[in-house]
Write an enzyme that holds these catalytic residues in place. Structure first.
Site, PDB file in Angstrom:
ATOM      1  N   GLY A 123     -15.849  -3.562 -14.862  1.00 39.53           N
ATOM      2  CA  GLY A 123     -14.899  -2.709 -13.752  1.00 39.53           C
ATOM      3  C   GLY A 123     -14.362  -1.660 -14.771  1.00 39.53           C
ATOM      4  O   GLY A 123     -14.975  -1.285 -15.446  1.00 39.53           O
ATOM      5  N   ARG A 124     -13.270  -1.084 -14.168  1.00 40.09           N
ATOM      6  CA  ARG A 124     -12.824   0.150 -14.905  1.00 40.09           C
ATOM      7  C   ARG A 124     -12.665  -0.265 -16.192  1.00 40.09           C
ATOM      8  O   ARG A 124     -12.854   0.779 -17.179  1.00 40.09           O
ATOM      9  CB  ARG A 124     -11.394   0.411 -13.985  1.00 40.09           C
ATOM     10  CG  ARG A 124     -11.317   0.930 -12.570  1.00 40.09           C
ATOM     11  CD  ARG A 124      -9.789   1.316 -12.121  1.00 40.09           C
ATOM     12  NE  ARG A 124     -10.050   1.448 -10.707  1.00 40.09           N
ATOM     13  CZ  ARG A 124      -9.738   0.502  -9.598  1.00 40.09           C
ATOM     14  NH1 ARG A 124      -9.415  -0.437 -10.227  1.00 40.09           N
ATOM     15  NH2 ARG A 124      -9.369   1.011  -8.489  1.00 40.09           N
ATOM     16  N   ILE A 125     -11.950  -1.370 -16.607  1.00 40.31           N
ATOM     17  CA  ILE A 125     -11.616  -1.651 -18.112  1.00 40.31           C
ATOM     18  C   ILE A 125     -12.746  -1.611 -18.806  1.00 40.31           C
ATOM     19  O   ILE A 125     -12.821  -1.324 -19.823  1.00 40.31           O
ATOM     20  CB  ILE A 125     -10.627  -2.558 -18.027  1.00 40.31           C
ATOM     21  CG1 ILE A 125      -9.109  -2.157 -17.541  1.00 40.31           C
ATOM     22  CG2 ILE A 125     -10.177  -3.259 -19.626  1.00 40.31           C
ATOM     23  CD1 ILE A 125      -7.954  -3.264 -17.232  1.00 40.31           C
ATOM     24  N   ARG A 183     -20.728  -9.317 -11.930  1.00 37.85           N
ATOM     25  CA  ARG A 183     -21.287  -9.853 -11.181  1.00 37.85           C
ATOM     26  C   ARG A 183     -22.461  -9.515 -10.360  1.00 37.85           C
ATOM     27  O   ARG A 183     -23.655 -10.048  -9.978  1.00 37.85           O
ATOM     28  CB  ARG A 183     -20.443  -9.799  -9.787  1.00 37.85           C
ATOM     29  CG  ARG A 183     -19.268 -10.859  -9.615  1.00 37.85           C
ATOM     30  CD  ARG A 183     -18.413 -10.765  -8.380  1.00 37.85           C
ATOM     31  NE  ARG A 183     -17.827  -9.197  -8.324  1.00 37.85           N
ATOM     32  CZ  ARG A 183     -16.583  -9.075  -8.211  1.00 37.85           C
ATOM     33  NH1 ARG A 183     -15.651 -10.057  -8.576  1.00 37.85           N
ATOM     34  NH2 ARG A 183     -16.177  -7.844  -8.090  1.00 37.85           N
ATOM     35  N   ILE A 241      -9.040  -8.874 -23.621  1.00 38.53           N
ATOM     36  CA  ILE A 241      -7.883  -8.123 -23.155  1.00 38.53           C
ATOM     37  C   ILE A 241      -8.063  -8.501 -21.522  1.00 38.53           C
ATOM     38  O   ILE A 241      -7.388  -7.553 -20.774  1.00 38.53           O
ATOM     39  CB  ILE A 241      -8.417  -6.638 -23.275  1.00 38.53           C
ATOM     40  CG1 ILE A 241      -9.770  -6.139 -23.000  1.00 38.53           C
ATOM     41  CG2 ILE A 241      -8.047  -6.493 -24.930  1.00 38.53           C
ATOM     42  CD1 ILE A 241     -10.072  -4.727 -23.042  1.00 38.53           C
ATOM     43  N   ARG A 292      -7.578 -11.996 -19.239  1.00 38.30           N
ATOM     44  CA  ARG A 292      -6.252 -13.003 -19.045  1.00 38.30           C
ATOM     45  C   ARG A 292      -6.915 -14.446 -19.757  1.00 38.30           C
ATOM     46  O   ARG A 292      -7.977 -14.441 -20.263  1.00 38.30           O
ATOM     47  CB  ARG A 292      -6.480 -13.406 -17.510  1.00 38.30           C
ATOM     48  CG  ARG A 292      -5.769 -12.527 -16.601  1.00 38.30           C
ATOM     49  CD  ARG A 292      -4.449 -12.408 -16.794  1.00 38.30           C
ATOM     50  NE  ARG A 292      -3.716 -11.766 -15.751  1.00 38.30           N
ATOM     51  CZ  ARG A 292      -3.651 -10.508 -15.668  1.00 38.30           C
ATOM     52  NH1 ARG A 292      -3.727  -9.875 -16.735  1.00 38.30           N
ATOM     53  NH2 ARG A 292      -2.905  -9.827 -14.663  1.00 38.30           N
ATOM     54  N   ASP A 334      -5.175 -10.399 -26.816  1.00 39.21           N
ATOM     55  CA  ASP A 334      -4.071  -9.842 -26.057  1.00 39.21           C
ATOM     56  C   ASP A 334      -3.405 -10.810 -25.168  1.00 39.21           C
ATOM     57  O   ASP A 334      -2.477 -10.446 -24.494  1.00 39.21           O
ATOM     58  CB  ASP A 334      -4.472  -8.331 -25.592  1.00 39.21           C
ATOM     59  CG  ASP A 334      -3.023  -7.735 -25.191  1.00 39.21           C
ATOM     60  OD1 ASP A 334      -3.218  -7.181 -24.046  1.00 39.21           O
ATOM     61  OD2 ASP A 334      -2.009  -7.791 -25.952  1.00 39.21           O
ATOM     62  N   GLU A 347       1.645 -18.037 -21.670  1.00 41.44           N
ATOM     63  CA  GLU A 347       2.249 -16.793 -22.460  1.00 41.44           C
ATOM     64  C   GLU A 347       3.699 -16.846 -21.837  1.00 41.44           C
ATOM     65  O   GLU A 347       4.007 -17.109 -20.635  1.00 41.44           O
ATOM     66  CB  GLU A 347       1.820 -15.518 -21.835  1.00 41.44           C
ATOM     67  CG  GLU A 347       0.353 -15.020 -22.267  1.00 41.44           C
ATOM     68  CD  GLU A 347      -0.214 -14.008 -21.766  1.00 41.44           C
ATOM     69  OE1 GLU A 347       0.550 -13.028 -20.927  1.00 41.44           O
ATOM     70  OE2 GLU A 347      -1.521 -13.596 -21.947  1.00 41.44           O
ATOM     71  N   HIS A 364       0.165  -9.551 -25.010  1.00 44.00           N
ATOM     72  CA  HIS A 364      -0.208  -9.128 -23.750  1.00 44.00           C
ATOM     73  C   HIS A 364       0.343  -7.536 -23.545  1.00 44.00           C
ATOM     74  O   HIS A 364       1.152  -7.320 -22.707  1.00 44.00           O
ATOM     75  CB  HIS A 364       0.599  -9.942 -22.731  1.00 44.00           C
ATOM     76  CG  HIS A 364      -0.256  -9.693 -21.402  1.00 44.00           C
ATOM     77  ND1 HIS A 364      -0.453 -10.748 -20.620  1.00 44.00           N
ATOM     78  CD2 HIS A 364      -1.217  -8.734 -20.847  1.00 44.00           C
ATOM     79  CE1 HIS A 364      -1.013 -10.238 -19.302  1.00 44.00           C
ATOM     80  NE2 HIS A 364      -1.259  -9.041 -19.547  1.00 44.00           N
TER      81      HIS A 364
HETATM   82  C1  8YV Z   1       0.714  -5.845 -16.985  1.00 47.88           C
HETATM   83  C2  8YV Z   1      -1.766  -6.899 -17.041  1.00 47.88           C
HETATM   84  O1  8YV Z   1       0.736  -4.561 -17.233  1.00 47.88           O
HETATM   85  O2  8YV Z   1      -2.036  -4.865 -15.912  1.00 47.88           O
HETATM   86  C3  8YV Z   1      -2.115  -6.307 -15.912  1.00 47.88           C
HETATM   87  O3  8YV Z   1      -2.557  -6.810 -14.810  1.00 47.88           O
HETATM   88  O4  8YV Z   1      -1.965  -7.817 -17.219  1.00 47.88           O
HETATM   89  C4  8YV Z   1      -0.534  -5.700 -17.818  1.00 47.88           C
HETATM   90  O5  8YV Z   1      -1.179  -4.972 -17.951  1.00 47.88           O
HETATM   91  C5  8YV Z   1       1.686  -6.676 -17.435  1.00 47.88           C
HETATM   92  O6  8YV Z   1       1.584  -7.862 -16.894  1.00 47.88           O
HETATM   93  C6  8YV Z   1       2.999  -6.063 -16.790  1.00 47.88           C
HETATM   94  O7  8YV Z   1       4.060  -6.935 -17.403  1.00 47.88           O
END
Ligand code: 8YV
Length: 313
Positions: free
Chosen positions: A153-155, A175, A230, A232, A256, A261, A279
């Site tokens: 995706g974007r990231i 996907r 990076i 979840r 991260d 968490e 995170h």
């Molecule tokens: C959030 C994140 O910025 O963007 C998300 O989905 O996991 C983090 O980058 C963070 O959870 C904000 O508190």
């Protein structure tokens, strides 16, 4: 006219809180003694939720707010928001995509470099004076290596651009293939891991990706492999990851995100072959200012009857 009443699940930076207080009657759930009592007292008037990626909004919470119209999420990941409940109950949902992409991708690259070149160990080697006794152990090259990106995706795409700048050979799992990209599509994660030196997880969280980086995938990455997450914590079989890191069946990891968490598994703290971050992929001043602005702009658009800027539902 009275201000719309908004429930905040957790705090935002002061600059956002001040602006929100100016425009809305803010109910601070994290300050509530008893959440049930708090929601019973205020829930009937609340028209919006302002939440964060990691805090979300459950069906039970939204059910306690009969006048809820919109959930605005400070973060791109909406996996902690019950989108089905929102959709079924005509509750709009917005997030903050785009504005955090580059910083999260930067941290992914930083974690890959830090884990491969063992930057925390090198820093300690200098600070502890052990350099006087001799050089630290040799580490692992990054440039030109094989990188498997999980999720494009974007990231994922932003991270791949960074790895490409390090002359890495990039393959990816997603996907669907993205023929517009110059990277090799691999439709099986075990195969991708087997042919990668680095496996970098960037895909969205949620039930659809829970444990997708399984013990078999981790085993295929192997003792010379390095995993970077990076996305979840839910996307990885965390027990299998810890076992592999403790038993030397994985060279290292740059993480991260974690399960539970911020009270993560204490086994991580004992590992020398990991680089851990709280995170914080989007945790720069510039990005968090842009995220807060987008949350507030979405709320303002909703309450003024204008189209939402970044709708999810
Ligand atoms: C959030 C994140 O910025 O963007 C998300 O989905 O996991 C983090 O980058 C963070 O959870 C904000 O508190």
């Amino acid at each position: 006219m009275s201000k719309p009443e908004v429930l905040m699940i957790g705090p935002y930076p002061a600059w956002d809180m001040d602006d929100l207080d100016d425009h809305y009657l803010i109910h601070r759930l994290w300050e509530a003694g008893d959440r049930g009592t708090f929601l019973a007292r205020h829930g009937g008037n609340i028209r919006a939720i302002a939440t964060r990626g990691e805090l979300g909004a459950s069906a039970d919470l939204m059910r306690a707010l009969p006048k809820l119209e919109v959930v605005s999420c400070y973060g791109v990941g909406t996996d902690a928001i019950d989108l089905k409940f929102a959709r079924d109950n005509n509750i709009r949902v917005t997030n903050t995509p785009g504005v955090l992409t580059e910083d999260v991708a930067d941290l992914g690259m930083a974690l890959m470099l830090a884990a491969a070149r063992q930057l925390p160990a090198g820093d300690a080697h200098v600070r502890d004076g052990r350099w006087r006794q001799g050089n630290m152990a040799l580490t692992t090259r990054v440039c030109g290596k094989r990188v498997g990106v999980v999720g494009m995706g974007r990231i994922g795409a932003a991270f791949a651009r960074r790895a490409a700048a390090f002359d890495c050979v990039i393959s990816y799992f997603a996907r669907m293939p993205k023929p517009e990209l110059d990277y090799a599509f691999v439709d099986d994660l075990v195969t991708l891991a087997r042919q990668s030196d680095f496996l970098v997880i960037t895909l969205a969280g949620g039930e659809g990706t829970r444990g997708i980086v399984s013990a078999d995938v981790i085993g295929a990455l192997g003792p010379d492999g390095i995993l970077v997450n990076i996305s979840r914590g839910t996307t990885v079989d965390e027990g299998a990851l810890l076992d592999a890191l403790e038993q030397g069946r994985l060279r290292g990891a740059g993480l991260d995100v974690f399960l539970n968490e911020p009270a993560i598994d204490p086994r991580f703290a004992a590992l020398q072959n990991t680089v851990l971050q709280p995170h914080h992929g989007s945790g720069t001043l510039e990005t968090r200012q842009a995220m807060g602005q987008l949350v507030r702009d979405n709320l303002a658009a909703h309450f003024s009857g204008r189209p939402l800027l970044t709708p999810v539902v």
